[in-house]
Scaffold this active site. Sequence first.
Site, short mmCIF file in Angstrom:
data_model
loop_
_atom_site.label_atom_id
_atom_site.label_comp_id
_atom_site.label_asym_id
_atom_site.label_seq_id
_atom_site.Cartn_x
_atom_site.Cartn_y
_atom_site.Cartn_z
N GLY A 63 0.79 -1.22 0.00
CA GLY A 63 0.00 0.00 0.00
C GLY A 63 0.82 1.26 0.00
O GLY A 63 1.84 1.34 -0.67
N SER A 64 0.37 2.20 0.81
CA SER A 64 0.85 3.58 0.70
C SER A 64 2.35 3.75 0.82
O SER A 64 3.01 3.14 1.65
CB SER A 64 0.20 4.41 1.80
OG SER A 64 0.72 5.72 1.73
N SER A 65 2.86 4.64 -0.02
CA SER A 65 4.27 5.01 0.02
C SER A 65 4.61 5.75 1.30
O SER A 65 5.76 5.81 1.71
CB SER A 65 4.58 5.88 -1.19
OG SER A 65 3.71 7.00 -1.22
#
Lengths: 137, 386
Positions: A63-65
């Site tokens: 998922g998110s960076s």
Amino acid sequence: MDYSLNCKVIVGGRAKGRILSTKQPINFLSSVDHLTGLITDKNHELCGEFLKDNLLIFPYAVGSSVGAYSIFALKCNGVSPSGIICTLKTDITTASGCAIANIPLLELSKDQEIPEIENFSEGTVDGISGILQIKKV
Amino acid sequence: MFVHLTREEEDALDEKQGTAISTAYKILLAIGKATNAEKLIPVEWVHLSGVNYNTIGDAGVNFLTEYSQEARFLVPTTINPMGYDSHKQNNLSSNFKKQQGQITNAYEKMGSVPSFSCIPYELFQLPDRGHNVSFAESNAAVMANSIFGLHTNKESSLSALASAITGKAPYSDLRINSIRDPKIKIKIEKELKTELDYGILGYFSGNSVKESCVSFGHQISSIDMYKTKALAAALGTSGACGMFSSKEVYDESISYGKEEEKSIVNELNTTDSGDVIALGSPQLGMYELELVSNMIGGNKFSKKCMIFCPRPIYEKSCKSGIAQRLENAGASIICDACTCLSPLLSREEYDSVITNSVKAAHYLNKSNGVSVCLTDIKSIIRNYTK
């Protein structure tokens, strides 16, 4: 049975703690409370567990960076795992987050038989020699 | 395997060019080890995430404030959305605004372009195919690799920051041509119509695939931008995969049918209706604003509606009259922010949100703690305008 496993060292250092092991990847931005280190995602098998002072053993982050900042925030807030071990591949989010937060990070070597790792045993990480030791309690 | 550093890179790691550059190399070295890179290579453009105070918190603010004292960007660097639209009124706390200001000041000081957008690929001229960039913001990384032929890994906020400072990235994973060839395919066994159908497919695929590149076969080779963005954003949200391809794979495949779709919908669709409609995660581009505006026709929204888009797109849509048509229908167009993790969609303000974005649904449910009515854009317009 106690056992030790060979690992590749990504971020060096020594750590010990209770084993918190999962076969499910983790999204550090959306699944963990950064103030308390509590895993809050109801769809995650570690939901309700705290990361603080544990050795987190998981496949890789998803998922998110921004998850890299989440790992850093956990450390700043004093609730991060003491060490992290990736079992499948070490992703960029976890590697960069641990590098900034100075959390020892290892990756299990594939050239060995890996036993079923049970939760709540005690473990130590030697991020110099690349050995993960697990003691059953 | 060891990452081979040049003499100059070794010196930079040893603080001979200051601590900020040394920190950046320390990050690159850790990633290089993790991804088995043999060397570092130059990148032409960096896109950073980690701009919204809601996501990076006080730890991020303190880090960036200190880091920006010394650090400067070496390559053109654009940045992700922040928490809110500074040209519009809101109820956010003065602390939020102060901390958000610290973050944007720090990025400006380091030399970023104040783009505040998660769709840089729709705002800036792209390098030629095959060139290396470094995109944090997962939807942008997936789009860059899959649609625009740029080479980037699914970077993190901090790996991209290190690349902005050094102009380099580890040569590994999706920067290597052989890894850009998919080895696993999602076999699509149901009809895909709406952008939401593509979003759910993306979310399932991210959950199911551990490889960096996945094939969807020829079925996705000619879909429009709206659907492509939905697919890319959802894939980036649930997984570690940074690229999709239409190239056929004959060895390994995973089936995606009605049952698989249902299990994702059950996880993300947590209510039947909502207090507010939110469109734009990723932010909407010009084409999508026009699409929504045409669907509405002369009708008006029966619920509050927030549309998130980059400021240059908004300004362009004002000139063409599309912004006015959307605003006349009752929509509020918000720039510099995004549905995903915006404090404008907090639990204090709303119990539930209607959206067509699978990425937004993930974060609204899990981070904002708000229920989500997940439905496609046509149904949103049909059900909530008259």
